[in-house]
Motif scaffolding. Structure first.
Motif, short mmCIF file in Angstrom:
data_model
loop_
_atom_site.label_atom_id
_atom_site.label_comp_id
_atom_site.label_asym_id
_atom_site.label_seq_id
_atom_site.Cartn_x
_atom_site.Cartn_y
_atom_site.Cartn_z
N VAL A 210 47.20 -33.26 -134.14
CA VAL A 210 48.30 -32.66 -134.89
C VAL A 210 48.29 -33.16 -136.33
N GLU A 211 48.02 -34.45 -136.54
CA GLU A 211 48.02 -35.02 -137.89
C GLU A 211 46.97 -34.34 -138.76
N ARG A 212 45.85 -33.98 -138.18
CA ARG A 212 44.80 -33.32 -138.95
C ARG A 212 45.27 -31.98 -139.49
N HIS A 213 46.03 -31.22 -138.67
CA HIS A 213 46.53 -29.93 -139.13
C HIS A 213 47.53 -30.10 -140.27
N TYR A 214 48.39 -31.13 -140.18
CA TYR A 214 49.32 -31.38 -141.27
C TYR A 214 48.58 -31.79 -142.54
N GLY A 215 47.49 -32.52 -142.37
CA GLY A 215 46.68 -32.90 -143.54
C GLY A 215 46.07 -31.68 -144.22
N TYR A 216 45.50 -30.77 -143.41
CA TYR A 216 44.94 -29.54 -143.97
C TYR A 216 46.04 -28.69 -144.62
N LEU A 217 47.22 -28.66 -143.98
CA LEU A 217 48.34 -27.92 -144.54
C LEU A 217 48.67 -28.43 -145.94
N ALA A 218 48.75 -29.76 -146.10
CA ALA A 218 49.07 -30.34 -147.40
C ALA A 218 47.99 -29.99 -148.43
N GLN A 219 46.73 -30.00 -148.01
CA GLN A 219 45.64 -29.68 -148.94
C GLN A 219 45.73 -28.23 -149.42
N TRP A 220 45.94 -27.30 -148.48
CA TRP A 220 45.99 -25.88 -148.87
C TRP A 220 47.19 -25.60 -149.78
N TRP A 221 48.34 -26.17 -149.46
CA TRP A 221 49.51 -25.89 -150.29
C TRP A 221 49.42 -26.61 -151.64
N ALA A 222 48.77 -27.76 -151.68
CA ALA A 222 48.54 -28.41 -152.97
C ALA A 222 47.61 -27.57 -153.84
N LEU A 223 46.59 -26.98 -153.21
CA LEU A 223 45.68 -26.11 -153.95
C LEU A 223 46.42 -24.87 -154.45
N SER A 224 47.32 -24.33 -153.63
CA SER A 224 48.11 -23.17 -154.04
C SER A 224 48.97 -23.52 -155.25
N ALA A 225 49.63 -24.68 -155.21
CA ALA A 225 50.44 -25.10 -156.35
C ALA A 225 49.59 -25.34 -157.59
N LEU A 226 48.38 -25.87 -157.40
CA LEU A 226 47.49 -26.12 -158.54
C LEU A 226 47.07 -24.81 -159.20
N ILE A 227 46.72 -23.80 -158.38
CA ILE A 227 46.33 -22.49 -158.93
C ILE A 227 47.48 -21.90 -159.75
N ALA A 228 48.71 -21.96 -159.19
CA ALA A 228 49.87 -21.42 -159.90
C ALA A 228 50.11 -22.19 -161.20
N PHE A 229 49.99 -23.52 -161.15
CA PHE A 229 50.21 -24.32 -162.36
C PHE A 229 49.18 -24.01 -163.44
N LEU A 230 47.90 -23.92 -163.05
CA LEU A 230 46.85 -23.64 -164.03
C LEU A 230 47.03 -22.26 -164.65
N TYR A 231 47.45 -21.30 -163.85
CA TYR A 231 47.67 -19.95 -164.40
C TYR A 231 48.78 -19.98 -165.44
N VAL A 232 49.90 -20.59 -165.08
CA VAL A 232 51.02 -20.65 -166.03
C VAL A 232 50.62 -21.43 -167.27
N TRP A 233 49.90 -22.52 -167.11
CA TRP A 233 49.53 -23.36 -168.24
C TRP A 233 48.62 -22.61 -169.23
N PHE A 234 47.54 -22.04 -168.70
CA PHE A 234 46.56 -21.42 -169.59
C PHE A 234 46.99 -20.05 -170.09
N GLN A 235 47.85 -19.37 -169.38
CA GLN A 235 48.26 -18.02 -169.79
C GLN A 235 49.54 -18.01 -170.63
N PHE A 236 50.38 -19.03 -170.52
CA PHE A 236 51.66 -19.01 -171.23
C PHE A 236 51.90 -20.26 -172.08
N ILE A 237 51.79 -21.44 -171.46
CA ILE A 237 52.15 -22.67 -172.18
C ILE A 237 51.15 -23.01 -173.27
N ALA A 238 49.85 -23.04 -172.90
CA ALA A 238 48.83 -23.42 -173.88
C ALA A 238 48.79 -22.47 -175.08
#
Length: 246
Positions: A210-238
């Motif tokens: 079960v812990e392994r699935h939670y670990g993968y869950l955290a990785q995928w959602w962290a990657l999702s947040a990173l993609i959203a952050f990079l898009y906002v940063w390079f398309q609007f903030i920068a």
């Protein structure tokens, strides 16, 4: 100049769609891992519920579907050991020490079937790796308490299995043909009780991961947040920061 003015909006749309797709895919993969974790938790609850049920009759082990329906239920077995076909499964750990899981066929009394019994753990001889440990195996009728379990867990190994008392893994179907006994091939029994015969029987809980699935869950959602952050940063903030400096 006109071509550049036309391409810029298109490029922004392509980047936006790519970012949106990346966010949605990684979110979906995270939710899939969350669902897998919930399935494993439900399985763990079912295992605990079965552990609390009354013992099953040994005769039920041979009926169709017993391996799945009765898994982790307690059982009392009566029969005779087929000691000549005892197998020592190598590289099994107990409290951080390497050793063997000892598996012996038990010919059940009055049923016409045999069951692979995981009898317990015993340390190995480090001076002679091929030396077999001394395990007391009564010749007459025995009665033992145990828990219905899957066949012995398989470890990674190079090449095929080499016949002999010491093995890395045990395929019950092949072992049935080897022993000539009417051995059940879809389940085994983990013997329980005090270590009166020198075998430790503190069996580990089923590894559900079960812990392994939670670990993968955290990785995928962290990657999702990173993609959203990079898009906002390079398309609007920068771009705005560059315009302010200009």
């Amino acid at each position: 100049m006109d071509a550049l003015n036309v391409q810029a909006p298109r490029r922004r749309w392509v980047v936006a769609l790519a970012a949106l797709a990346g966010v949605l895919i990684t979110l979906a993969l995270g939710f899939w891992q969350l669902g897998r974790a919930h399935q494993k938790l439900a399985l763990q609850a079912a295992i605990e519920q079965r552990r609390g049920l009354p013992p099953v009759a040994a005769a039920e082990l041979g009926r169709p579907g017993a391996a799945e329906a009765l898994r982790w239920r307690s059982v009392t077995l009566r029969g005779r050991w087929d000691a000549s076909h005892t197998v020592y499964l190598d590289n099994r750990q107990f409290e951080g020490r390497p050793g063997f899981y000892v598996v012996t066929p038990l010919l059940l009394e009055g049923s016409g079937i045999a069951v692979a019994v995981q009898r317990g753990w015993v340390p190995r001889n480090f001076l002679d790796r091929r030396a077999l440990p001394q395990v007391a195996t009564p010749a007459g009728p025995v009665e033992l308490a145990g828990r219905i379990a899957p066949p012995p867990a398989r470890l990674y190994q190079l090449g095929g299995e080499v016949p002999g008392p010491i093995r890395q893994n045990l395929d019950l179907a092949a072992w049935r043909a080897e022993t000539g006994q009417p051995l059940l091939t879809d389940l085994s029994v983990q013997q329980e009780g005090p270590p009166g015969d020198g075998l430790a029987r503190d069996w580990p809980a089923p590894a559900l991961g079960v812990e392994r699935h939670y670990g993968y869950l955290a990785q995928w959602w962290a990657l999702s947040a990173l993609i959203a952050f990079l898009y906002v940063w390079f398309q609007f903030i920068a771009p705005r920061r560059r315009n302010r400096r200009a």
